[in-house]
Each structure stands twice: as structure tokens, then as C-alpha cells.
Design a protein around this motif. Structure first.
Motif, mmCIF file in Angstrom:
data_model
loop_
_atom_site.group_PDB
_atom_site.id
_atom_site.type_symbol
_atom_site.label_atom_id
_atom_site.label_comp_id
_atom_site.label_asym_id
_atom_site.label_seq_id
_atom_site.Cartn_x
_atom_site.Cartn_y
_atom_site.Cartn_z
ATOM 1 N N SER A 556 1.041 -0.907 0.500
ATOM 2 C CA SER A 556 0.121 0.218 -0.152
ATOM 3 C C SER A 556 0.843 1.325 0.008
ATOM 4 N N ALA A 557 0.501 2.529 -0.272
ATOM 5 C CA ALA A 557 1.098 3.308 -0.350
ATOM 6 C C ALA A 557 -0.204 4.381 -0.285
ATOM 7 N N ARG A 558 0.288 5.448 0.583
ATOM 8 C CA ARG A 558 -0.378 7.170 0.687
ATOM 9 C C ARG A 558 0.617 7.915 1.117
ATOM 10 N N TRP A 559 -0.036 9.024 0.448
ATOM 11 C CA TRP A 559 0.573 10.343 0.177
ATOM 12 C C TRP A 559 -0.097 11.930 -0.427
ATOM 13 N N SER A 560 0.587 12.698 0.359
ATOM 14 C CA SER A 560 -0.373 13.913 0.297
ATOM 15 C C SER A 560 1.494 15.026 0.360
ATOM 16 N N LEU A 561 0.700 15.464 -0.939
ATOM 17 C CA LEU A 561 1.360 16.935 -1.521
ATOM 18 C C LEU A 561 0.868 18.040 -1.724
ATOM 19 N N VAL A 562 1.552 19.117 -0.771
ATOM 20 C CA VAL A 562 0.457 20.334 -0.638
ATOM 21 C C VAL A 562 1.780 21.329 -0.737
ATOM 22 N N ARG A 563 1.057 22.678 -1.430
ATOM 23 C CA ARG A 563 2.008 24.043 -1.582
ATOM 24 C C ARG A 563 1.373 24.950 -0.528
ATOM 25 N N ALA A 564 1.416 25.499 0.568
ATOM 26 C CA ALA A 564 1.468 26.459 1.173
ATOM 27 C C ALA A 564 1.851 28.133 1.683
ATOM 28 N N ARG A 565 1.484 28.697 0.901
ATOM 29 C CA ARG A 565 1.532 30.042 0.581
ATOM 30 C C ARG A 565 0.830 31.111 0.716
ATOM 31 N N PHE A 566 1.808 32.078 1.166
ATOM 32 C CA PHE A 566 0.912 33.847 1.547
ATOM 33 C C PHE A 566 0.689 34.040 0.358
#
Length: 678
Positions: A556-566
């Protein structure tokens, strides 16, 4: 460490599947259950993971945060490296992320009214029946704190009769053990258990210990009505090792920056009562709960007592079935905090006290309608009003102590002493703060029979400031001691996702865009020291899971990708601190024999900016990868043995960091555990 990210991605591409996180299709409830808290099936318009009782037993996990990280890829930040603490982060929230994730235990809100974290020790894994992780904004159905998601913990119950016991021993002086018994008598089932653990901690001055007792009674009043009461009590101690520099982290991650006197003690109790009923027209539920926590802590020159009370009442009624229904409810909360700032020279005397209480009233409506199959639409609204009464008594310093020390001579009677010191008008205050907010959601779902579904959704979310974000009473001086101008956080979440089921495969993919308008953060300049609404931020992200399972092996594989910017304010264009652009966990297992399962796990967290570094000027926290191995032996139908190694490569890494102070994660550790059932 930079190459670990690519290694993890390659590993994920090679293996995907397994039993570590189970996807469940929406289930129609046909009989009442003590766990039937929501009166609706698992939402088809949300990314949901369920951690089952079987997974909990087989994991050998020491705490709920460990379960969440290993089984649902929930990012956890710890300041001590022990099972006692852990700040959860979902959907790209960084500093104080635990304020944006709602944690419910048997329907009762565990988030404190102040900024303190969840007391995870109150529900050890042995007492947990299941955990449901709902990602993304859920403010309509759950209200405040649910901006990033909801974690629902349901404690163990006695519907399956029998005795169980378990224990674990491992590195750094870790010892844990517990036992319980559940059964039934006629229409009543019951459960009682006790659990205790202690550890010296990976770092110097990080020892911890705790004892928890819990129990519950469920009464099936009629075939359609149930009533249950569950309660627990705990007492714990935790030493604080403090933060260290980056150079100290690399040289000796077990190093402590304090003298071993800093730490906390607490005693807590939780009780919940739930009535649920099913009728031909629908169902209803009345959930109520109460929690009490008494704590003392010492950090630096601050010695304090912090007592909190939380009371909840949450009636909910549902008309219709799982395809077409209308849900109406109201959440009522009362939170109380009594804080005493003790004098550092003599802790028998207080130098200040704070009395704060908060009352929340929050009605809501939610509906779902199924058109000609396969389409459904769902949505709802919630309104919430909050009143906070604040009082802070700061005593005149010269009048507090009956005696004072004269250096080199000894003590002498203080001529200005008063048994009831006068208030210092410059620092004392009283005031009432009233705020209101609202949430809304709308989703369109298309189902593909038993093979999956896709959805589009929108959520308007909010999060109210905590007591100590608006009021200065813990010794941290703010420019305005009662910050009445601090507004609730608000935002809009746009989401598209889908899940599928095919033969041996299961998978999901969700993309989201979260726009925050009034995000709260601490701002310190030469003229300002306040928690402030810092302006607009945006989070673009995706979450994916893929699994494959056969009779004797899977992955199994679970991933989270996120870009957080002001996107507004003085830091426009910068990255939001404490938000890694990627984190994930991959696992593979094989059953070489009927009695044996071997599991390998790999988790990865990318680099991220330190907490407080909104200008993106400080050294980034390094990325890291952690390998783990586990062997589960089924000795009999009643006994299991679990051997595990965590952080096999003994990687040096920081779980969290603020303003140049790093908090190391634990090094290589070994554990051996057992489970008995009778």
C-alpha cells in the motif's frame, strides 16, 4: 537526505496495496449500534480512512498518534518524542495545526478551549475500538476546529464477550501493559479495562508515565433503541527535554537543553452518554459528554496550575434513509478554564489568576438527495455564536510573599504582605468577547455501483480563536492583553476526488484548493506582540492512496502533496512554515507461513520551514525517511506476538522546530509485544 524523497517515490511506484488503511464503501445501518454516532453512512464526498480494531491489535502501536501516522498518513509533530504528545496536521496547516483538526472521542470534543494539545494518553490503543479519519473541511456537520478534518475515536465496547490482555517492552525503558474484560447480560453489555506505561524517553529529561482506567455500559433498550455510557480517568507525568540547536541535533539528538526540572503532571476524566434510536421515518441521537483536566506545569521560570472543564450536548435528528435525508441538530458547548500563575520564589502563592469561560451554540442543517441513479447532491449550513467571559487578576508583586530573601543574610518578614493582595490595575482586566460565524457546503456525487464514486465539493469553513490567542494570562505579554479585534479564521475549500474498487485493487485520488482569508498567527515586532489575522493564504494539494492485496501478500501507499503560500500581507509569496510539500507512507507485507506476517514500512517527510519563519529566512528543517520492520506471530487463536524495529537506519531528524530550536525525533528502537484474548 535529499535523495530519500526520490527513493520513497520509487518505492511507492513499485508497491501499492495492503491492509494498513481500509477503505469502506458507505454502509446502510440496519440495526442500532453503540458506535452509531453520526446517523449517516461514511460520507461519499470526503477522503475517509478507517483504522479497525484488528489493525490496532496487529500494529503494536504505543499511542493514537502513532496509529494515525502509520495507518492513515496523518502528519504528527512531537516536542518530546514520547507517546504522551503529538500535534496532528491535516490539509497543509502548519503552526498550531492541532487547532484546525477536530478530535472526537465517543462524540465528545477533546480539543481544549486554549491552545494546549490533545491529551492522547487518555485513550491508549488497547481501549480504542476504531478510528475514523475524515480529511478536508467538515465544519457543517462538526463545527469549530474541523477546518482541516476530523478524527473520530470510538472506544472499546463489550458486545464481543471475553478477556484480553497485552503488553509491550522496548528501547529507552519503554514498558506498557493492560488488561480488560467485556461481556453481556441480557440486553446489557459492559466493558472495563486498565492500561499503564512508562518510558525513560529517547532524549535526556524526557521520561513519562501514565495510568488509564476505562469502562462502559451499553443497554439495548429495544431492538431500535440503545443507550450507552462510557467513562475513563487518567493520571500522567511528562518531563520536557526542551529544544536544541541544529548543531546539537546533528551531534547528539538525545541531548536536553534543560536541567530536568521542567515538565507537567495532569489528572483527567472523561464521561460520555449516547442515546440513539431508529424509526421507520429515520433516526435520532442525543450525545452528551463531560471532561475535566487538572494540570501543573513548569517551563523556564513559569510555574502554573491549569484546570479545564468541557461539557457538550449534541442532539441530532435524521429524516429519511441514506440516499435521501435531512439532518438537523444543534451543538452546545461550555468550556471553563482556571489558570493560576504561581510565584517562582514560592509556589505556595499565586502572582496572578485567570478565569475564563466560553459558551457556544451552533445549530445546523444537512441534506442529501439522490436523483436518478447514479447522481447525488448533498449540502448544508451551520451558524455558530460564541460568548467568552475573560477575567485576569494580576496581584501587586510586593504584597504576594509573606517573607523575602535578603541576599547573603537570610529571609525577613515582608512588611507589605497581604493575604489577599491588591490587583495591579495596569495588567488586570475583565471583558466579554462575542463572535459569530457560519459554514456551508455543497457536493455533487456520481456513483459507479460497487466499483467506486467521484465527487465535486465546496466548503466554507471557520475556526474560532482559542482563549489564549485572544487573552494574555500565561506570562506571555501581549500588546493588548485582551485582543478583542482578533476575528475567527474563515476560508473556502474546493475539492474534487474519487475512489475505485476493482478485484484486488483499491485506490483514491483527491485534489483540493484551500483559500484562507483570516488565518491567525503570532506576530512580534518592536511595537506589536499579538496573535493577528495575518492575511490571505492558499493551499494547493493532492492526496492519493493505492493498494493491492492477494491471499498471502500485499502492499500500500498513501501520499499527501501540498503547497502552502501567503497570498497577502507582508509575507506575500512566501511559504507557510511547518508545511512539508510531501509526506507519505508505504508498506508491503507477506505471509510466509499461516502463523507469520512480515511487514516493511517506509515513511517520508520533505523539508519544511521552521515554525515562526514566515519570512523564510531561517535554515529549513531537513527532509527525512524512516524505515520500520514488524513481524506478527499468531501463536494460537488467543495469542499473538509482535516484534518490531522502528527507524531501522537510526536516522537523525527533527519532528518540529521553532525559531532555531529543534525537537528531535526518536532514534532506532526495538519492541516486543503480546496480545491475549480469551
Amino acid at each position: 537526505m535529499k535523495g530519500w524523497g526520490f527513493s520513497c517515490l520509487i518505492f511507492c511506484a513499485a508497491v501499492c496495496g495492503g491492509e494498513e488503511v481500509v477503505w469502506l464503501e458507505p454502509v446502510t445501518v440496519v440495526a442500532p449500534s453503540q458506535a452509531d454516532l453520526d446517523l449517516l453512512a461514511v460520507s461519499t464526498a470526503s477522503d475517509v480512512s478507517i483504522i479497525t480494531r484488528e489493525q490496532i491489535e496487529n500494529s503494536g502501536a504505543a499511542s493514537a498518534p502513532e496509529l494515525l501516522q502509520e495507518k492513515a498518513n496523518v502528519l504528527i509533530r512531537s516536542s518530546t518524542g514520547t507517546p504522551m504528545d503529538g500535534q496532528v496536521s491535516m490539509r497543509g496547516f502548519g503552526e498550531n495545526s492541532h487547532l484546525r483538526t477536530l478530535v472526537l472521542v465517543d462524540g465528545h470534543k477533546m480539543n481544549q478551549a486554549d491552545m494546549s494539545g490533545i491529551s492522547w494518553i487518555e485513550f491508549p490503543p488497547m481501549s480504542i475500538e476504531s478510528i475514523e479519519v475524515i480529511r478536508g473541511a467538515q465544519c457543517v456537520l462538526y463545527g469549530n476546529h474541523a477546518a482541516g478534518g476530523v478524527i473520530q475515536i470510538r472506544t472499546r465496547r463489550g458486545e464481543e464477550a471475553g478477556f484480553y490482555a497485552g503488553g509491550t517492552a522496548g528501547s529507552f525503558g519503554y514498558v506498557q501493559g493492560g488488561a480488560g474484560y467485556g461481556g453481556s447480560a441480557g440486553d446489557v453489555d459492559y466493558y472495563a479495562g486498565v492500561n499503564a506505561f512508562q518510558t525513560d524517553g529517547f532524549r535526556s529529561n524526557s521520561a513519562a508515565r501514565a495510568t488509564v482506567v476505562s469502562g462502559g455500559i451499553g443497554w439495548f433498550v429495544t431492538p431500535a433503541d440503545t443507550f450507552s455510557i462510557r467513562a475513563s480517568a487518567s493520571e500522567s507525568e511528562q518531563s520536557y527535554p526542551g529544544s536544541i540547536t541544529y548543531e546539537q541535533l546533528q551531534e547528539d539528538p538525545a541531548y536536553s537543553s534543560n536541567d530536568g526540572t521542567e515538565g507537567a503532571e495532569s489528572r483527567s476524566a472523561l464521561a460520555t452518554a449516547i442515546w440513539s434510536s431508529h424509526r421507520s421515518w429515520g433516526s435520532y441521537r442525543m450525545a452528551s459528554g463531560g471532561s475535566v483536566r487538572e494540570g501543573e506545569w513548569h517551563i523556564g521560570t513559569t510555574y502554573a496550575e491549569n484546570d479545564t472543564v468541557g461539557i457538550s450536548l449534541a442532539p441530532r435528528i435524521k429524516w429519511g434513509d441514506d440516499d435521501r435525508h435531512l439532518i438537523a441538530g444543534v451543538d452546545l458547548f461550555y468550556d471553563e478554564l482556571d489558570f493560576t500563575d504561581l510565584h517562582p520564589d514560592n509556589t505556595d502563592y499565586a502572582q496572578a489568576r485567570a478565569y475564563l469561560d466560553r459558551t457556544t451554540v451552533s445549530p445546523y442543517l444537512f441534506m442529501q438527495h439522490a436523483f436518478e441513479r447514479p447522481y447525488k447532491v448533498s449540502g448544508g449550513v451551520r451558524y455558530e455564536t460564541v460568548r467568552t467571559d475573560n477575567r485576569y487578576d494580576d496581584y501587586v508583586d510586593d504584597q504576594i510573599l509573606p517573607t523575602e530573601e535578603l541576599w547573603g543574610v537570610g529571609s525577613y518578614a515582608n512588611p507589605d504582605f497581604k493575604s489577599s493582595p491588591d490587583l495591579d490595575p495596569a495588567n488586570s482586566y475583565t471583558g466579554v468577547i462575542k463572535k459569530e460565524g457560519w459554514a456551508a457546503e455543497l457536493a455533487l456525487i456520481r456513483e459507479f455501483g460497487g466499483s467506486g464514486s467521484v465527487w465535486l465539493g465546496y466548503d466554507r469553513l471557520y475556526r474560532y480563536p482559542t482563549l489564549d490567542e485572544t487573552a494574555s494570562y500565561q506570562g506571555y505579554v501581549l500588546s493588548d492583553p485582551l485582543n478583542e479585534n482578533l476575528d475567527p479564521e474563515t476560508g473556502s475549500n474546493f475539492e474534487a476526488g474519487g475512489r475505485f474498487f476493482a478485484d484486488y485493487w483499491k485506490g483514491s485520488l483527491v485534489g483540493f484548493c484551500l483559500l484562507m482569508d483570516d488565518e491567525i498567527a503570532y506576530v512580534e515586532t518592536d511595537s506589536v506582540k499579538l496573535n493577528m489575522n495575518i492575511g490571505e493564504t492558499v493551499r494547493w494539494g493532492a492526496e492519493a492512496e493505492l493498494s493491492y492485496e492477494r491471499a498471502v501478500w500485499g502492499a500500500s501507499a498513501r501520499w499527501s502533496l501540498v503547497r502552502a503560500r501567503f497570498t497577502g500581507g507582508a509575507d506575500k509569496g512566501n511559504t507557510v512554515p511547518l508545511v512539508p510539500w510531501a509526506n507519505g507512507i508505504c508498506s508491503a507485507w507477506v505471509d510466509p507461513a499461516d502463523f507469520l506476517r512480515l511487514t516493511a514500512e517506509l515513511s517520508y517527510v520533505s523539508e519544511q520551514y521552521q515554525g515562526g519563519d514566515t519570512a523564510n529566512e531561517l535554515r529549513k528543517m531537513d527532509d527525512y525517511a524512516l524505515f520500520g520492520l514488524r513481524a506478527n506471530f499468531r501463536l494460537s487463536n488467543a495469542a499473538d506476538l509482535i516484534l518490531s524495529i522502528d527507524n531501522v537506519t537510526d536516522a537523525v531528524y527533527a519532528s518540529s522546530a521553532y525559531y532555531g530550536g529543534f525537537y528531535p525525533g526518536a532514534g532506532r528502537s526495538f519492541r516486543v509485544g503480546f496480545n491475549l484474548r480469551y
